[in-house]
Design a protein around this motif. Structure first.
Motif, PDB file in Angstrom:
ATOM      1  N   THR A   1      -5.919 -12.681  33.731  1.00 26.58           N
ATOM      2  CA  THR A   1      -5.392 -13.791  32.934  1.00 26.58           C
ATOM      3  C   THR A   1      -3.900 -13.577  32.695  1.00 26.58           C
ATOM      4  N   ILE A   2      -3.132 -14.660  32.747  1.00 27.44           N
ATOM      5  CA  ILE A   2      -1.701 -14.597  32.436  1.00 27.44           C
ATOM      6  C   ILE A   2      -1.374 -15.665  31.410  1.00 27.44           C
ATOM      7  N   LEU A   3      -0.800 -15.259  30.296  1.00 28.59           N
ATOM      8  CA  LEU A   3      -0.294 -16.171  29.277  1.00 28.59           C
ATOM      9  C   LEU A   3       1.227 -16.146  29.320  1.00 28.59           C
ATOM     10  N   GLU A   4       1.837 -17.315  29.370  1.00 28.98           N
ATOM     11  CA  GLU A   4       3.297 -17.406  29.469  1.00 28.98           C
ATOM     12  C   GLU A   4       3.874 -17.926  28.165  1.00 28.98           C
ATOM     13  N   ASN A   5       4.994 -17.298  27.766  1.00 32.25           N
ATOM     14  CA  ASN A   5       5.751 -17.741  26.593  1.00 32.25           C
ATOM     15  C   ASN A   5       4.902 -17.758  25.317  1.00 32.25           C
ATOM     16  N   ILE A   6       4.255 -16.630  25.034  1.00 25.41           N
ATOM     17  CA  ILE A   6       3.506 -16.541  23.785  1.00 25.41           C
ATOM     18  C   ILE A   6       4.485 -16.492  22.614  1.00 25.41           C
TER      19      ILE A   6
ATOM     20  N   LEU B   1       6.580 -15.406  19.599  1.00 26.60           N
ATOM     21  CA  LEU B   1       7.078 -14.113  19.125  1.00 26.60           C
ATOM     22  C   LEU B   1       6.798 -13.891  17.638  1.00 26.60           C
ATOM     23  N   SER B   2       6.366 -14.939  16.966  1.00 25.89           N
ATOM     24  CA  SER B   2       6.033 -14.815  15.541  1.00 25.89           C
ATOM     25  C   SER B   2       4.531 -14.935  15.297  1.00 25.89           C
ATOM     26  N   GLY B   3       3.758 -15.013  16.383  1.00 22.79           N
ATOM     27  CA  GLY B   3       2.322 -15.184  16.246  1.00 22.79           C
ATOM     28  C   GLY B   3       1.565 -13.874  16.134  1.00 22.79           C
ATOM     29  N   GLU B   4       0.247 -13.989  16.103  1.00 26.51           N
ATOM     30  CA  GLU B   4      -0.618 -12.820  15.959  1.00 26.51           C
ATOM     31  C   GLU B   4      -0.796 -12.070  17.269  1.00 26.51           C
ATOM     32  N   LEU B   5      -0.872 -12.811  18.370  1.00 26.13           N
ATOM     33  CA  LEU B   5      -1.206 -12.177  19.645  1.00 26.13           C
ATOM     34  C   LEU B   5      -0.147 -11.179  20.095  1.00 26.13           C
ATOM     35  N   ILE B   6       1.125 -11.463  19.829  1.00 25.85           N
ATOM     36  CA  ILE B   6       2.202 -10.583  20.280  1.00 25.85           C
ATOM     37  C   ILE B   6       2.132  -9.222  19.583  1.00 25.85           C
ATOM     38  N   LYS B   7       1.428  -9.166  18.457  1.00 28.00           N
ATOM     39  CA  LYS B   7       1.321  -7.924  17.696  1.00 28.00           C
ATOM     40  C   LYS B   7      -0.006  -7.207  17.924  1.00 28.00           C
ATOM     41  N   THR B   8      -0.925  -7.848  18.642  1.00 24.38           N
ATOM     42  CA  THR B   8      -2.294  -7.352  18.738  1.00 24.38           C
ATOM     43  C   THR B   8      -2.558  -6.684  20.081  1.00 24.38           C
ATOM     44  N   GLU B   9      -3.169  -5.505  20.039  1.00 27.87           N
ATOM     45  CA  GLU B   9      -3.599  -4.851  21.268  1.00 27.87           C
ATOM     46  C   GLU B   9      -4.824  -5.586  21.806  1.00 27.87           C
ATOM     47  N   ILE B  10      -4.689  -6.203  22.981  1.00 27.56           N
ATOM     48  CA  ILE B  10      -5.792  -6.979  23.548  1.00 27.56           C
ATOM     49  C   ILE B  10      -6.827  -6.057  24.176  1.00 27.56           C
ATOM     50  N   PHE B  11      -6.375  -5.020  24.864  1.00 29.33           N
ATOM     51  CA  PHE B  11      -7.253  -4.056  25.533  1.00 29.33           C
ATOM     52  C   PHE B  11      -8.196  -4.761  26.500  1.00 29.33           C
ATOM     53  N   GLY B  12      -7.599  -5.580  27.322  1.00 32.04           N
ATOM     54  CA  GLY B  12      -8.344  -6.316  28.332  1.00 32.04           C
ATOM     55  C   GLY B  12      -7.392  -6.814  29.408  1.00 32.04           C
ATOM     56  N   PRO B  13      -7.907  -7.510  30.433  1.00 31.35           N
ATOM     57  CA  PRO B  13      -7.098  -7.886  31.601  1.00 31.35           C
ATOM     58  C   PRO B  13      -6.246  -9.125  31.362  1.00 31.35           C
ATOM     59  N   VAL B  14      -5.327  -9.028  30.397  1.00 30.77           N
ATOM     60  CA  VAL B  14      -4.492 -10.166  30.017  1.00 30.77           C
ATOM     61  C   VAL B  14      -3.017  -9.749  30.054  1.00 30.77           C
ATOM     62  N   MET B  15      -2.223 -10.483  30.817  1.00 26.60           N
ATOM     63  CA  MET B  15      -0.779 -10.269  30.877  1.00 26.60           C
ATOM     64  C   MET B  15      -0.084 -11.331  30.037  1.00 26.60           C
ATOM     65  N   SER B  16       0.797 -10.887  29.148  1.00 28.91           N
ATOM     66  CA  SER B  16       1.634 -11.803  28.384  1.00 28.91           C
ATOM     67  C   SER B  16       3.022 -11.803  29.008  1.00 28.91           C
ATOM     68  N   LEU B  17       3.469 -12.949  29.476  1.00 32.56           N
ATOM     69  CA  LEU B  17       4.727 -13.053  30.232  1.00 32.56           C
ATOM     70  C   LEU B  17       5.792 -13.706  29.364  1.00 32.56           C
ATOM     71  N   LEU B  18       6.880 -12.969  29.116  1.00 34.06           N
ATOM     72  CA  LEU B  18       7.997 -13.451  28.306  1.00 34.06           C
ATOM     73  C   LEU B  18       9.270 -13.486  29.135  1.00 34.06           C
ATOM     74  N   HIS B  19      10.248 -14.277  28.682  1.00 38.01           N
ATOM     75  CA  HIS B  19      11.554 -14.317  29.331  1.00 38.01           C
ATOM     76  C   HIS B  19      12.639 -14.062  28.290  1.00 38.01           C
ATOM     77  N   MET B  20      13.565 -13.143  28.609  1.00 34.55           N
ATOM     78  CA  MET B  20      14.694 -12.853  27.728  1.00 34.55           C
ATOM     79  C   MET B  20      15.984 -12.837  28.529  1.00 34.55           C
ATOM     80  N   LYS B  21      17.094 -12.977  27.832  1.00 36.34           N
ATOM     81  CA  LYS B  21      18.369 -13.179  28.516  1.00 36.34           C
ATOM     82  C   LYS B  21      19.044 -11.883  28.952  1.00 36.34           C
ATOM     83  N   THR B  22      18.878 -10.812  28.169  1.00 32.31           N
ATOM     84  CA  THR B  22      19.584  -9.566  28.475  1.00 32.31           C
ATOM     85  C   THR B  22      18.668  -8.370  28.271  1.00 32.31           C
TER      86      THR B  22
END
Length: 490
Positions: free
Chosen positions: A368-373, A375-396
């Motif tokens: 599974t791939i989640l894009e642009n989760i 940054l103030s939500g719960e998921l970004i702070k939670t260890e999923i411990f499963g086959p899930v990629m969270s994809l973010l984009h940053m400038k530098t």
């Protein structure tokens, strides 16, 4: 159905507990065995600790060169039984045979390093700290030690601790995860063939009652643990409150940063292996993938690599990823994906509610791939411990480092780049205990400690290598003087 026995004082014995739990194949839901699991397992702990204490009193005085001799045979036995142990890992844990085989190799490497204890245990000597007075430090064993092991590596994790504990002169009690006890049962069959005094090594099954028995027993001097952060915090707080030395490895939210100059094909393959290996159930699995500047090509490459992974029964050929450990884990992971979507994430690749032909009851989640989760939500702070990629984009790269350092975890952080200066900046500034440069899983070799920072580790000394030698020994300083006139009297 077979009820598993404990191994105490050199013998296989029944548990005092009549309450049991099922050991279940996560791919088929077949019940493989039943394991003792109840409050009466505390009586088993008492028996094991008392046996270990008596064995320690003998074992600590055996010369270290003799203490390591059984480890050479253990290495041979593990190698000879590699295939059977790997199959057991896959049966009860779900990972592929290749992953299970790799786990056994890591265990063997720790046995090899522990064979160097006669060198690693040496200390310091200084002559004439004052006139005619010498001072030196020696290392002595702690006593009865304990390992509380997790489900995701049924063989390897215990070997971060066990060979070092016995090589330094301690006795050890292993409590395997009640979810995956069969692997350690086989390993203790091999350990029983070693020339060790009865009681030096013991294994007790159970759940929280067994854990609390170890944490509270006055004769247990140290606790080694790997698991989630909430449990690691409990282990550390309870163990130290009872006067024990504790090393407690916790959870993670491992970030991976991809710079524009990274090799796309190599990077996407390595990261995909990191995210989805062992179905994401490892403390060094990549979780958050951060692309810097242009991300179009790497995003497409990551998507295609993840989509191409074959999901199924780990004993079958051609399988890249097996199931997660339990129906509860599957439900939790899918709920977290739902939570991410509710917080605004885009599902780039959806692995929820997937069925594998012939294994419809298995605990399978596809990549599974989640894009642009958020940054103030719960998921970004939670260890999923499963086959899930969270994809973010940053400038530098500075923004990426600042984001990583703002998190509560500090187990691993990786960077993919062809720039030496950016690599040096990253390894210097990022707040993580294990750092990878163009490496997807920065797992230390057995010669090095398995580090961890912040909420990913509670304690001071980690597993493996020289840290393990230091953890399982206590230092004694000796200051001595032998005046000549005293010598003439004898």
């Amino acid at each position: 159905m077979k009820i598993l026995q404990n191994y105490i004082n050199g013998q296989w014995v029944d548990s005092n507990s009549t309450e049991t739990a099922n050991v279940v194949n996560p791919a088929t839901q077949e019940v493989l065995a039943r394991v003792p699991y109840g409050s009466e397992t505390r009586k088993d702990i008492d028996l094991a600790v008392n046996a270990a204490q008596q064995a320690y009193l003998e074992w600590k005085n055996v010369p270290v060169l003799k203490r390591i001799q059984p480890l050479f045979k253990l290495k041979q036995l593990l190698e000879e039984n590699r295939d059977e142990i790997s199959r057991l890992i896959t049966l009860e844990c779900g990972k592929t045979l290749a992953e299970s085989n790799g786990e056994i190799q890591r265990a063997i490497e720790n046995v090899e390093v522990a064979c160097g204890t006669p060198m690693l245990m040496q200390s310091e000597f200084l002559e004439n700290v004052a006139t005619g007075i010498d001072e030196f430090m020696i290392r002595q064993p702690l006593g009865v030690t304990a390992c509380i092991a997790p489900f995701n590596f049924p063989a390897m994790i215990s070997f971060w601790f066990l060979p070092y504990a016995i090589a330094t002169g301690n006795a050890m009690i292993v409590k395997p995860s009640e979810k995956v006890p069969l692997t350690m049962m086989k390993i203790f069959e091999l350990l029983s063939q070693l020339d060790l005094p009865k009681g030096v090594i013991n294994m007790v099954h159970g759940g929280k009652a067994s854990v609390d028995g170890l944490l509270e027993h006055p004769l247990v001097k140290s606790i080694s643990f790997v698991g989630s952060t909430p449990v690691a915090r409990y282990i550390y707080a309870t163990g130290t409150a009872n006067g024990k030395r504790v090393q407690a490895q916790g959870g993670a939210k491992n970030p991976v940063v991809i710079l524009p100059d990274a090799d796309i094909e190599m990077t996407s393959q390595i990261i995909t292996d990191s995210v989805y290996g062992c179905a994401g159930q490892r403390c060094l699995a990549a979780s958050v993938v951060i692309t810097v500047e242009d991300n179009g090509k790497i995003k497409e490459s990551l998507y295609e690599a993840a989509k191409a992974r074959s999901v199924g029964y780990g004993l079958n050929a051609g399988i890249d990823m097996g199931p997660v450990i339990s129906p509860e884990s599957k439900s939790r992971i899918e709920h977290l994906v739902d939570k991410g979507v509710a917080e605004g994430a885009n599902v780039l690749l959806d692995g929820r509610n997937k069925k594998i032909s012939g294994f419809e009851q298995g605990n399978f989640i596809s990549p599974t791939i989640l894009e642009n989760i958020s940054l103030s939500g719960e998921l970004i702070k939670t260890e999923i411990f499963g086959p899930v990629m969270s994809l973010l984009h940053m400038k530098t790269v500075d923004e990426a480092i600042a984001f990583i350092n703002s998190g509560v975890y500090g187990n691993m952080a990786c960077l993919f780049t062809n720039s030496g200066s950016n690599a040096r900046k990253f390894r210097n500034e990022v707040m993580a205990g294990n750092v990878g440069i163009n490496i997807g899983i920065a797992a230390p070799m057995a010669q090095f400690p398995f580090s961890g920072w912040k909420d990913s580790f509670f304690g001071d000394l980690h597993g493996q290598g020289k840290h393990a030698i230091e953890f399982f020994t206590q230092t004694k300083i000796v200051v001595e003087r032998w005046p000549k006139e005293w010598a003439r009297k004898f």
